[in-house]
Design an enzyme around this catalytic site. Structure first.
Site, PDB file in Angstrom:
ATOM      1  N   GLU A   1      18.036 -46.118  35.936  1.00  0.00           N
ATOM      2  CA  GLU A   1      17.234 -44.990  36.429  1.00  0.00           C
ATOM      3  C   GLU A   1      16.917 -43.957  35.356  1.00  0.00           C
ATOM      4  O   GLU A   1      16.307 -42.932  35.660  1.00  0.00           O
ATOM      5  CB  GLU A   1      17.930 -44.263  37.587  1.00  0.00           C
ATOM      6  N   GLY A   2      17.370 -44.149  34.135  1.00  0.00           N
ATOM      7  CA  GLY A   2      17.242 -43.106  33.121  1.00  0.00           C
ATOM      8  C   GLY A   2      18.374 -42.105  33.187  1.00  0.00           C
ATOM      9  O   GLY A   2      18.338 -41.073  32.503  1.00  0.00           O
TER      10      GLY A   2
END
Length: 349
Positions: free
Chosen positions: A316-317
């Site tokens: 997801e970063g």
């Protein structure tokens, strides 16, 4: 001061793989004058030389790729690319492909980990579904993407990077994408599925073995083209991986340093390192969950040293966004500390 290629601020329109290959070989370099100025200031600050360790290196890295003697972090951008994978038909994930779209909705509603972390580090978050979340082809039977679809995904990623961005954090979402990333890494480094297959979002022992078998089947099918890093990315990668490659390339052309988030993002960007000897010099690996495994192996091959561990394996970063706090601290020390002269502190003899 090195300048970006003339195409850096123009809309990207890729007509062929050769055009993309040209972009990957025509890369601006870090501004050495800016880095020298940063080093000179570091020597004057009220601390023993080098005592802030890697924080000093990170400030120089920021300034060199921003091409500024005084780096800034006013516009930090997090891009999360999402895509689906036809190879999930082979049973390589315990999660259904519907989860990709459901998580995109969760991101947009502010309910995911990345939303919370991006907020804490004052970073903007943009979630971008690639190819309308239509899955790639099952790469055990055909190339994952046609040339046109691959180039469109790369272009989408390239165009998503703002020219006024000071730091880019890259993340991803896509059920099955750890298998695609492992297949791409295996192709780039000419190794087997057994070496690169990981547990991803929770594969059991049987699932891990199945992933390795699927990767080896893909490598066998596409062995004639996988010696070309871009063809490998097209044949065994995914839409969100191609967009991540495009964003990493755009950041280089637009003088934006990049934080890569873990295994999938790093594998997606790895073709740049195979096409140019310092193709990933403007990137930093945010984290590596363990000292063994896929991310550690890939980081070692690419010469990347992660900033964090913490057992992070969400994607997801999240790790990239979390590392922004370290860069903000490094920059605050560089710009805010007094010099020996300003503080009337005696220097060592």
């Amino acid at each position: 001061m090195p300048s970006s290629p003339s195409f850096s601020n123009a809309p990207l329109c890729l007509g062929s793989m050769q055009e993309l290959r040209s972009l990957c070989s025509n890369l601006p370099q870090a501004d050495k004058a800016a880095q020298n100025a940063i080093a000179q200031r570091e020597q004057q600050l009220t601390k023993p030389e080098g005592s802030l360790g890697r924080l000093e290196e990170l400030t120089s890295w920021l300034g060199g790729w921003q091409q500024r003697a005084t780096p800034k972090l006013e516009n930090v951008q997090v891009l999360v690319f999402a895509g689906n994978h036809g190879v999930t038909q082979q049973g390589i994930s315990p999660w259904p492909s519907d989860v990709t779209a459901q998580m995109v909705s969760n991101f947009r509603n502010g309910g995911a980990a990345i939303n919370q972390i991006a907020r804490t580090v004052d970073a903007s978050l943009h979630v971008i579904p690639v190819h309308d979340l239509q899955p790639t082809a099952d790469f055990t039977h055909a190339p994952a993407m046609t040339e046109q679809d691959f180039l469109q995904a790369v272009t989408l990623g390239y165009s998503a990077v703002s020219s006024d961005c000071d730091l880019l954090c890259l993340g991803e979402m896509g059920i099955g994408n750890t298998t695609a990333a492992a297949a791409l890494a295996a192709a780039l480094f000419k190794e087997s599925g057994t070496i690169w297959a990981g547990r991803g979002t929770g594969a059991d022992d049987a699932g891990l073995k199945r992933k390795a078998t699927v990767i080896d089947a893909a490598l066998s099918l596409h062995q004639q083209v996988c010696s070309d890093p871009l063809e490998a990315a097209r044949s065994v990668g995914g839409y969100e991986l191609a967009a991540t490659l495009g964003a990493t390339l755009a950041a280089r052309h637009k003088n934006v340093p990049v934080l890569l988030d873990g295994f999938v993002c790093t594998a997606a960007a790895a073709p740049l390192a195979r096409l140019h000897p310092d193709g990933l010099a403007h990137t930093c690996l945010s984290h590596c969950a363990t000292t063994t495994g896929q991310t550690h192996r890939l980081a070692s091959y690419l010469g990347l040293e992660p900033l964090l561990g913490l057992g992070l394996r969400l994607g997801e970063g999240s790790g990239a966004a979390l590392a922004v706090g370290i860069l903000r601290a490094a920059l605050a020390c560089h710009t805010g500390m007094a010099t020996f002269a300003e503080a009337a502190v005696s220097q060592k003899a």
